[in-house]
Design a protein around this motif. Structure first.
Motif, short mmCIF file in Angstrom:
data_model
loop_
_atom_site.label_atom_id
_atom_site.label_comp_id
_atom_site.label_asym_id
_atom_site.label_seq_id
_atom_site.Cartn_x
_atom_site.Cartn_y
_atom_site.Cartn_z
N LEU A 97 -6.09 -1.12 -1.57
CA LEU A 97 -4.99 -2.01 -1.97
C LEU A 97 -5.52 -3.20 -2.74
O LEU A 97 -4.93 -3.61 -3.76
CB LEU A 97 -4.24 -2.47 -0.71
N TYR B 132 0.18 4.42 2.32
CA TYR B 132 -0.30 3.17 2.94
C TYR B 132 0.61 2.75 4.09
O TYR B 132 0.15 2.43 5.19
CB TYR B 132 -0.36 2.07 1.89
N PHE C 185 2.09 3.75 -2.04
CA PHE C 185 2.49 2.88 -0.93
C PHE C 185 3.15 3.65 0.21
O PHE C 185 3.25 3.14 1.33
CB PHE C 185 3.42 1.77 -1.45
#
Length: 553
Positions: free
Chosen positions: A105, A61, A58
């Motif tokens: 995701l 991301y 993450f």
């Protein structure tokens, strides 16, 4: 470099703040230089490789989505860019990776909610479907004109012969030529052998930032080999990787703990090791000192000399300044009407506009290939055909650079073949490169030059009155090392142009397009006999005694 630094900082911390700062400095890069496309593709390529290595998290991301969203929106505020981030193939990699991260995701979510068998089947079907749709959509959008195709500069990066064949205007620029080994050694100095060591150390670690440096090193090394101007992209990563190598070497050879322990146990043997390490450290300090000296000299001498004022060294070592360019531009500014239009090759467009304050037809913003080809055609064809082009353009003056007298190799005759090639790309029926070479395939400027060469406007403007400087001796072109016979050199004439200025060293020559006669004809339009009679009539009128006026009422 600051953009890349903040990018590494953001993926290591997963920080929205640092990702936003990355976008801010990316926006500055977009507003400053068209080379921002390198950053636009480097960051998504780094993320894509991390995905292939199974390092998605993450932090990546958060960093990428923040950078892409903010950076793209800010870059679209630059008028030069506009909607290119969503309508140009040069930007599709960043958009594609942004969409890919959303899919990854979703895949991670499905992985924890579905069984292993269902997940595998779904991923295979899903992967095939997404690949087909993405590739088909990109091709169709390009064909329909919704997305701009790859530019010529992009193709010239991957196919080194593409520009020379299809876009000679790109190949004609000296900074677009392949980089020579001497340039690598001159610019990088001793870092050229430390650089691979630093890349090797990155392979040993393979952290996220190490992967970025490897990608940066590989791409920039290739691009720097293709174009000399792209040394700009190589030198930063060379400095970083060389710094890693030097840091590791100093860590090893400045660590005296083991040596002192060995000395306590073995006596003089430990002292020899200390002395050996000090010699190696001194060697690297010596290298670094002279590297700074070299960089200072290169910056102040090789990369800081203005192209308008030239400097040369005499045999006794004294320096002489060649001020022909500034001298000519000042003459244009002071001796021509403000609305005058000057025809010259595009290399001098910005200088004429900035220093002479006169309008030019082409300049260093080489976006209009057809317009540049028009000027190239006017220089390549005969004086008679060139006059038609100049009248249509509204030319007042023609400027040409000639280095044959002084030995200045950057003149227009050395660039002339590129003018021919660019013009031939638009008008192959009027301009043919082969006609400028002799039957033996030689590019000559002397008496044995090809007829197409002798007949061209560029040739006549360059050598007009050149023979007068040498008296009865044969003039020598010092750039091309060719000798013209005295009789031939003095026979070169101009009809529609008249010489109005030649600089001190004959580097810059300026000609004026003659006005038409009272019947709207140029001197080429009338025959030789009529031209002679007209000239005699003008002389008789000038010498005829004027009658006195009778002022009586």
């Amino acid at each position: 470099m600051l953009t890349f630094y903040l990018w590494i900082k953001s993926i290591n911390m997963g920080s929205v703040f640092y990702a936003a700062l990355t976008a801010v400095f990316y926006f500055y890069m977009v507003s400053a230089w068209g080379g921002y496309v390198f950053i636009t593709n480097m960051i998504p390529l780094h993320v894509f490789i991390l995905l292939l290595m199974g390092r998605f998290d993450f932090k990546i991301y958060t960093s990428y989505t923040t950078w892409y969203a903010l950076g793209t929106l800010m870059s679209m505020q630059i008028p030069f860019v506009g909607f290119l981030p969503i309508r140009s193939n040069d930007h599709m990699a960043s958009l594609g990776v942004f969409g890919l991260l959303q899919l990854v995701l979703l895949v991670n979510y499905l992985k924890y909610t579905l069984s292993a068998a269902k997940f595998n089947k779904l991923m295979i079907a899903f992967g095939v479907f997404i690949s087909v749709v993405a590739i088909t959509g990109l091709v169709l959008a390009t064909k329909l004109g919704l997305i701009a195709p790859w530019t010529g500069r992009f193709y010239s990066l991957w196919d080194t012969s593409y520009a020379k064949i299809h876009i000679p205007i790109i190949a004609s620029v000296s900074e677009h030529q392949p980089t020579t080994w001497t340039s690598f050694f001159f610019d990088l100095n001793f870092l050229i052998w430390l650089f691979p060591v630093g890349v090797y150390l990155c392979f040993q670690e393979l952290t996220n930032e190490a992967v970025f440096l490897i990608v940066f090193a590989v791409l920039s090394s290739y691009f720097a080999g293709v174009m000399i101007r792209l040394m700009l992209t190589l030198t930063p990563v060379v400095c970083v990787c060389s710094g890693l190598a030097l840091g590791r070497l100093f860590d090893i050879y400045l660590d005296f703990k083991d040596v002192l322990r060995s000395r306590a146990e073995h006596g003089s043997k430990g002292l020899t090791e200390v002395f050996s390490k000090l010699i190696i450290v001194s060697t690297f300090v010596f290298y670094l000192y002279f590297f700074v000296q070299h960089c200072t000299w290169a910056t102040s001498t090789a990369y800081s000399s203005p192209s308008v004022v030239l400097a040369s060294r005499a045999q006794d070592g004294s320096q002489s300044i060649i001020d022909d360019y500034r001298e000519a531009y000042y003459w244009l500014r002071m001796n021509t009407p403000e609305d005058s239009k000057v025809m010259a090759w595009w290399d001098y467009g910005y200088q004429i506009g900035g220093m002479a304050d006169r309008t030019t037809f082409v300049d260093n913003n080489t976006w209009n290939n057809t317009h540049i080809a028009t000027v190239g055609k006017a220089m390549s064809v005969s004086e008679e055909k060139s006059e038609v082009i100049m009248r249509q353009l509204g030319v007042d003056y023609v400027l040409v650079i000639f280095g044959g007298l002084l030995g200045y190799s950057g003149d227009d005759l050395n660039k002339f073949l590129w003018m021919v090639r660019i013009a031939e790309g638009i008008w192959p029926e009027d301009v043919n490169e082969k006609t400028f070479f002799t039957q033996r395939g030689e590019y000559r400027v002397d008496d044995l030059a090809a007829e197409g060469m002798k007949d061209s406007l560029m040739y006549k403007m360059s050598y007009y009155r050149f023979g007068d400087l040498f008296g009865n001796k044969d003039p020598v072109d010092r750039v091309r090392q060719q000798k013209l016979s005295s009789n031939y050199a003095k026979s070169i004439k101009l009809d529609v142009l008249e010489e109005v200025f030649t600089s001190e060293n004959w580097i810059v020559r300026i000609y004026k397009l003659k006005d038409k006669d009272n019947f709207g004809r140029s001197l080429i339009d009338v025959g030789d006999d009529e031209r002679k009679h007209a000239s005699k009539r003008v002389k008789r009128m000038q010498t005829r005694k004027k009658p006195e006026l009778d002022l009586r009422v």
